[in-house]
Write an enzyme that holds these catalytic residues in place. Structure first.
Site, PDB file in Angstrom:
ATOM      1  N   ASP A  81       0.815  -1.212   0.000  1.00  0.00           N
ATOM      2  CA  ASP A  81       0.000   0.000   0.000  1.00  0.00           C
ATOM      3  C   ASP A  81       0.849   1.264   0.000  1.00  0.00           C
ATOM      4  O   ASP A  81       0.450   2.290  -0.564  1.00  0.00           O
ATOM      5  CB  ASP A  81      -0.928   0.008   1.215  1.00  0.00           C
ATOM      6  CG  ASP A  81      -2.148  -0.864   1.012  1.00  0.00           C
ATOM      7  OD1 ASP A  81      -2.062  -1.803   0.201  1.00  0.00           O
ATOM      8  OD2 ASP A  81      -3.180  -0.619   1.654  1.00  0.00           O
ATOM      9  N   GLU A 491      -6.793   4.865   0.028  1.00  0.00           N
ATOM     10  CA  GLU A 491      -6.347   5.416   1.306  1.00  0.00           C
ATOM     11  C   GLU A 491      -5.947   6.877   1.121  1.00  0.00           C
ATOM     12  O   GLU A 491      -5.325   7.236   0.130  1.00  0.00           O
ATOM     13  CB  GLU A 491      -5.164   4.621   1.852  1.00  0.00           C
ATOM     14  CG  GLU A 491      -5.554   3.227   2.322  1.00  0.00           C
ATOM     15  CD  GLU A 491      -4.394   2.485   2.944  1.00  0.00           C
ATOM     16  OE1 GLU A 491      -3.237   2.935   2.793  1.00  0.00           O
ATOM     17  OE2 GLU A 491      -4.628   1.447   3.585  1.00  0.00           O
ATOM     18  N   SER A 517      -4.929   5.156   5.630  1.00  0.00           N
ATOM     19  CA  SER A 517      -3.832   4.273   5.989  1.00  0.00           C
ATOM     20  C   SER A 517      -3.808   4.117   7.499  1.00  0.00           C
ATOM     21  O   SER A 517      -4.239   5.004   8.244  1.00  0.00           O
ATOM     22  CB  SER A 517      -2.511   4.877   5.512  1.00  0.00           C
ATOM     23  OG  SER A 517      -1.424   4.305   6.194  1.00  0.00           O
TER      24      SER A 517
END
Length: 617
Positions: A81, A491, A517
């Site tokens: 991510d 995110e 996040s």
């Protein structure tokens, strides 16, 4: 007794072809009566949390075979991510969770495996594998790759611990020189492992302990530490025992749904609230419960959040505390122990490693046990040297952190706050709820009234924040970034990070139908449901509208009259097929992303797939 699933492919004359293929993988005559156990690995060289997993599947496999099983390893994908952040790659992160769950189901069901060891670590991999485990309901043990060591750097004459988020913040802070930014960048992520704070990956790996599906220390033993090797070996032995208990004794407490019950999900959520875990965990716990047919909803999370206190603050909520410090204080078992003493969890639930969580706590909670094994285990410390090699150091703290008044883990009598680290807000802006990580919110803005500054995408918000459009006292609204509207529910770490770097972290709020996040802090409210893409009220907000956020009363209100909102809704519907889509935003979507958008649901349901949306009437 239930038959071993694998006998579908290993027994009977008509399975001669299948047995021939099994033999080509190395199986022998004596193996055909043994349980076939899938080792679902997630090794990849793209992700620091997974870069060290290459040989660990075979480490587990050897233990499975020594215990009387047959091990067969396969891999799933893993998205980083942090690397996918801030560009189109983030559209793929949440959808990868479903792909991982499906891939585990496909491999396990196609080959009739009897059980699974899930080797996970980072943000969507543990949730995806957890969804698969609950869906399949065959014996499973989770073992993660472990947390990264925190970075250490000397900047402006001070030594400080740091992590990935620090690098992102200083990169947008003009008070740091290029040389200082480079020094922090190089020190932020020193080893293999999941990022060192209480971000999504570490939060989820902690929650598998609370669910009873992984071994003590799974969420907190560093990836680099030699002690972690024992978890992998034990996982191989335990899964064979679970197999025997289910297939030979019909013991349902050997199955995921017999262990991760509704009460266990409440235990996990209570842990999450107490440790100020990532808001993403809410999304993932809802999804996993759904896969297991468990009635667990935002209302349950709201109820728990109102009486579970915050017992631990870890980065990003407390920048100098990381997972290595949580481990030194006793890890998940210590937090659960404090919750159990306060009557806030159900310790009667079974686990993969003990008949009940209570018995596990008696052995592993350093606040109640004198076990030298447990005390030595939680002294595992960082090695302080950059490495991508698992189990490569054996450093020890000289002493444990047993301070429950002022330490990293607090008692119920001495919490960081009486309210937990997560809260669910409801109101006209989010009738089905939204989530805020209260552990990261400055007390001065727990109640906040501001005017909306609306953006139709994360990219537009980043440009607006860096370009000076956002002022103190405003509520940044980022919409059409939900599971459907994004699609993929990006995110919003960059917008929150840049607000902080601009000195607005305690002067602004951010509200979105996207998510955050685990590294996010500040008054950041995500998962607004219904989302803009399905006609939620967030789609009707206009710049300048007053918004009231009241965390103490769990409220979020768009202070605009019903008549005005009704007129705006009519105007939106007048757009026809373009209704509930963003203005002035072009986003090219692949068929994979369009398929995800067609079947997903909103965050209040865990963004789970609902195929009824595309089935013929």
């Amino acid at each position: 007794m239930p038959p071993y699933r694998s006998r579908t492919t290993t027994h009977g004359r008509n399975m001669a072809g299948a047995r021939g293929l099994w033999r080509a993988t190395g199986m022998k005559d004596e193996d055909f009566g043994k349980p076939i156990i899938a080792v679902a690995n997630s090794f990849t060289q793209f992700v620091p949390g997974h870069v060290h997993l290459k040989d660990l599947g075979q480490l587990v496999a050897r233990e499975i075979e020594a215990a009387g099983g047959v091990a067969k390893e396969f891999n799933t994908i893993a998205v980083d991510d942090g690397i996918a952040m801030g560009h189109g790659g983030m559209l793929y992160s949440l959808p990868s969770r479903d792909l991982i769950a499906d891939s585990v189901e496909y491999m396990v069901n196609a080959h009739c495996a009897d059980a699974i060891v899930c080797i996970s670590n980072c943000d969507k991999i543990t949730p995806g594998m957890l969804m698969a485990a609950m869906r399949l309901n065959i014996p499973v043990v989770f073992v993660s790759g472990g947390p990264m060591e925190a970075g250490k750097v000397t900047v402006k004459g001070k030594i400080r611990a740091l992590d990935l988020v620090d690098a992102m913040v200083v990169a947008a802070d003009d008070s740091y020189s290029d040389e200082e930014v480079e020094a922090i960048e190089k020190a932020a992520c020193p080893t293999c492992g999941s990022c060192s704070g209480m971000f999504t990956a570490n939060s989820m790996n902690c929650l598998t302990e609370a669910l009873g599906l992984s071994l003590p220390g799974n969420g907190s033993v560093l990836a680099t530490h030699a002690d972690r090797e024992a978890l992998f070996k034990e996982a191989g032995r335990v899964v064979v025992d679970l197999c025997q208990r289910w297939y030979e004794q019909e013991d349902a407490t050997a199955l995921p749904r017999g262990i991760a019950t509704r009460a266990a999900f409440e235990n996990a959520m209570s842990l999450d609230i107490a440790m100020g875990g990532s808001t993403n965990t809410v999304l993932h716990l809802l999804a996993a419960a759904h896969e297991g047919g468990i009635d667990f909803s935002m209302a349950d999370i709201d109820r728990l959040s109102r009486h579970v206190p915050c017992l631990s603050k870890v980065a990003p909520a407390k920048s100098d505390v990381h997972m290595e410090d949580v481990h030194r204080a006793g890890g998940v078992m210590a937090i659960l122990g404090e919750l159990e003493r306060g009557g806030l969890i159900d310790a009667s639930q079974p686990t993969v490693h003990a008949p009940t969580m209570g018995e596990a706590l008696a052995r592993w909670d350093i606040g109640r046990t004198n076990s030298q094994i447990a005390h030595e285990f939680f002294k595992a410390a960082p090695g302080g040297k950059p490495t991508q090699v698992a189990f490569s150091q054996a450093a020890r703290w000289e002493e444990l952190d047993l301070d429950r008044e002022n330490g990293v883990i607090r008692s119920v009598e001495h919490p960081f706050s009486k309210d937990g680290g997560l809260a669910v807000l409801f109101g006209n802006l989010a009738p089905e709820g939204c989530i805020v990580k209260t552990a990261g919110v400055d007390e001065s803005i727990l109640t906040f009234r501001g005017t909306a500054r609306v953006f139709e995408s994360q990219d537009a918000a980043v440009s607006g924040i860096l370009g000076g459009q956002v002022k103190a006292g405003e509520v940044v609204v980022i919409r059409y970034e939900g599971p459907k509207g994004g699609p993929g529910m990006q995110e919003m770490l960059y917008p929150t990070t840049y607000l902080k770097s601009k000195g607005l972290g305690a002067a602004c709020a951010l509200v979105t139908d996207g998510r955050f996040s685990g590294g996010t802090s500040g008054l950041s409210i995500g998962h607004v449901s219904p989302e803009a893409g399905e006609g939620g009220l967030i789609a009707l907000v206009e710049t300048g509208d007053p918004i009231l956020i009241d965390i103490p009363t769990r409220g979020i209100t768009l202070e605009v009259s019903d008549a005005v909102l009704a007129a705006r809704r009519e105007a939106q519907l007048a757009r026809g097929k373009d209704a509930w889509t963003p203005l002035n935003r072009k986003r090219d979507l692949t068929p994979a992303l369009r398929a995800y958008a067609a079947m997903t649901t909103n965050a209040a349901r865990g963004a789970v797939r609902d195929v009824s949306q595309i089935e013929r009437g």
